[in-house]
Scaffold this active site. Structure first.
Site, PDB file in Angstrom:
ATOM      1  N   CYS A 115       0.828  -1.208   0.000  1.00 31.38           N
ATOM      2  CA  CYS A 115       0.000   0.000   0.000  1.00 31.38           C
ATOM      3  C   CYS A 115       0.860   1.255   0.000  1.00 31.38           C
ATOM      4  CB  CYS A 115      -0.866   0.049   1.258  1.00 31.38           C
ATOM      5  SG  CYS A 115      -2.128  -1.221   1.332  1.00 31.38           S
ATOM      6  N   CYS A 157      -2.290  -3.059  -3.658  1.00 30.32           N
ATOM      7  CA  CYS A 157      -3.588  -2.928  -3.007  1.00 30.32           C
ATOM      8  C   CYS A 157      -4.591  -2.315  -3.984  1.00 30.32           C
ATOM      9  CB  CYS A 157      -3.443  -2.044  -1.773  1.00 30.32           C
ATOM     10  SG  CYS A 157      -5.004  -1.476  -1.073  1.00 30.32           S
ATOM     11  N   CYS A 215      -3.074   4.866   2.481  1.00 27.38           N
ATOM     12  CA  CYS A 215      -4.149   3.883   2.248  1.00 27.38           C
ATOM     13  C   CYS A 215      -5.186   3.936   3.370  1.00 27.38           C
ATOM     14  CB  CYS A 215      -3.566   2.469   2.163  1.00 27.38           C
ATOM     15  SG  CYS A 215      -4.853   1.239   1.845  1.00 27.38           S
ATOM     16  N   CYS A 223      -5.864   1.543  -2.476  1.00 25.55           N
ATOM     17  CA  CYS A 223      -5.065   2.774  -2.556  1.00 25.55           C
ATOM     18  C   CYS A 223      -4.236   2.834  -3.840  1.00 25.55           C
ATOM     19  CB  CYS A 223      -4.163   2.916  -1.330  1.00 25.55           C
ATOM     20  SG  CYS A 223      -2.865   1.673  -1.235  1.00 25.55           S
TER      21      CYS A 223
HETATM   22 ZN    ZN Z   1      -3.879   0.019   0.249  1.00 20.88          ZN
END
Ligand code: ZN
Length: 366
Positions: free
Chosen positions: A42, A73, A46, A76
């Protein structure tokens, strides 16, 4: 000059962890974190629930996280523009272009500066911003030209200061981009109001002019008949040449305090830090002028010392030119720059005045 470079990336894991806890978006793009329990990585901001510290590994960029087996991810999107290490690079390129717009900015020069091949640089730039470095440079130059013209500078100066040189082809291109000739644009631009006063000073007749943002010009009249008396008409004409489209208003009362401040400065008194300046300068001039303002009162520096100070040891002559172009005498102390051999060198307002000014400063310091 205002720098918009992003903050230094946190050097220690502890600081990165703090950034993760704070969901600090200002550090997006400077690192990513992988979560070993989920196999996902991330960006710092995030919105997902914070993992435990012991499950986290930090990486300088997304590529490293991927190589370590993590997946990006989906919330994000750490690989999207802001979290992309390439975008940090392109941001740095943009800042570089903005700060060097008066130079000849070729693709090969940029490539050398950023240690990339011209091809790679161009492709990276376009992939992040959607335009070529050249198109970006043009846009920045146009913005600069508009700014200069609105300030009332003449067309040649405005174009030159924006890195256009004196090529007529560029003049025409600017005209196309402005939708009219630069001359016409300037006439139509809202003229600034410049207030001024003319008064006696320890160095003779002095003109101080200011916009509502600060002092924009401090000039001395030529010597007349061997003394510093000078003549006021010459000063007024100089102001007209400098700001031909501004509304010029004499306002002795409004500028009385600055006049006192400057007189005190000339007599070697304390520098008043609240003396605001509203001056147009190229990035290079601004660097030189800032270096001049750091020379302690009563001291002098050589042109080459200033060139070294701003990190351009070969630019001695350009430093001398920037000193000669100083629009605000005394407030930017170009009189404190002398030649290597101790010779006083030149002074826009006369060598005797420079000598006098330095003597006054030395006396006050003693
Ligand atoms: Zn994330």
């Amino acid at each position: 000059m205002k720098s918009t470079l992003k903050p230094t990336p946190p050097r220690t894991e502890a600081r990165r962890w703090q950034a993760v806890l704070n969901r600090d978006a200002s550090l997006d793009g400077t690192f990513v974190f992988g979560v070993s329990s989920t196999g996902i990585f991330c960006r710092p901001s995030c919105p997902a629930k914070r993992p435990r510290r012991k499950n986290i590994n930090f990486f300088d960029h997304a590529l490293q996280a991927e190589q370590a087996g993590y997946r990006a991810c989906l919330r994000c999107r750490p690989k999207a523009v802001d979290g992309n290490p390439q975008s940090a690079l392109v941001r740095a390129m943009c800042r570089y272009i903005e700060q060097h717009v008066e130079d000849r900015l070729t693709l090969s020069l940029l490539a050398k500066e950023f240690r990339l091949s011209p091809f790679h640089l161009q492709r990276t730039f376009k992939s992040v911003l959607g335009v070529s470095p050249k198109a970006y440079t043009d846009a920045i130059r146009l913005r600069q030209v508009k700014h200069n013209l609105q300030a009332g500078h003449n067309v040649t100066t405005a174009l030159y200061a924006a890195g256009y040189g004196s090529s007529s082809r560029l003049y025409e291109r600017t005209a196309t981009q402005l939708g009219m000739t630069p001359e016409k644009y300037r006439r139509g631009a809202v003229a600034a109001v410049v207030r001024y006063t003319i008064a006696s000073s320890p160095l003779g007749r002095m003109l101080i002019a200011a916009t509502d943002k600060g002092i924009c010009s401090i000039q001395f009249a030529d010597k007349v008949a061997g003394n510093f008396a000078g003549n006021d008409e010459q000063l007024q004409q100089g102001l007209m040449r400098e700001f031909p489209f501004a509304t010029r208003r004499r306002d002795d009362a409004a500028l009385a305090e600055w006049r006192l401040n400057l007189t005190r400065l000339m007599e070697g008194g304390e520098t008043n830090p609240s003396l605001p300046l509203d001056i147009r300068a190229t990035a290079f001039q601004r660097r030189v002028w800032e270096a001049l303002q750091r020379i302690p009162r009563g001291e002098t520096r050589s042109y080459s010392a200033i060139a070294k100070k701003i990190g351009m040891p070969k630019a001695t002559r350009a430093v001398a030119r920037a000193c000669a172009a100083n629009p605000v005498a005394v407030a930017i102390p170009c009189h404190r720059v002398v030649r290597e051999d101790g010779d006083l060198g030149g002074y826009r307002w006369g060598i005797e005045r420079k000598e006098h000014l330095l003597a006054l400063e030395k006396k006050a310091g003693a």
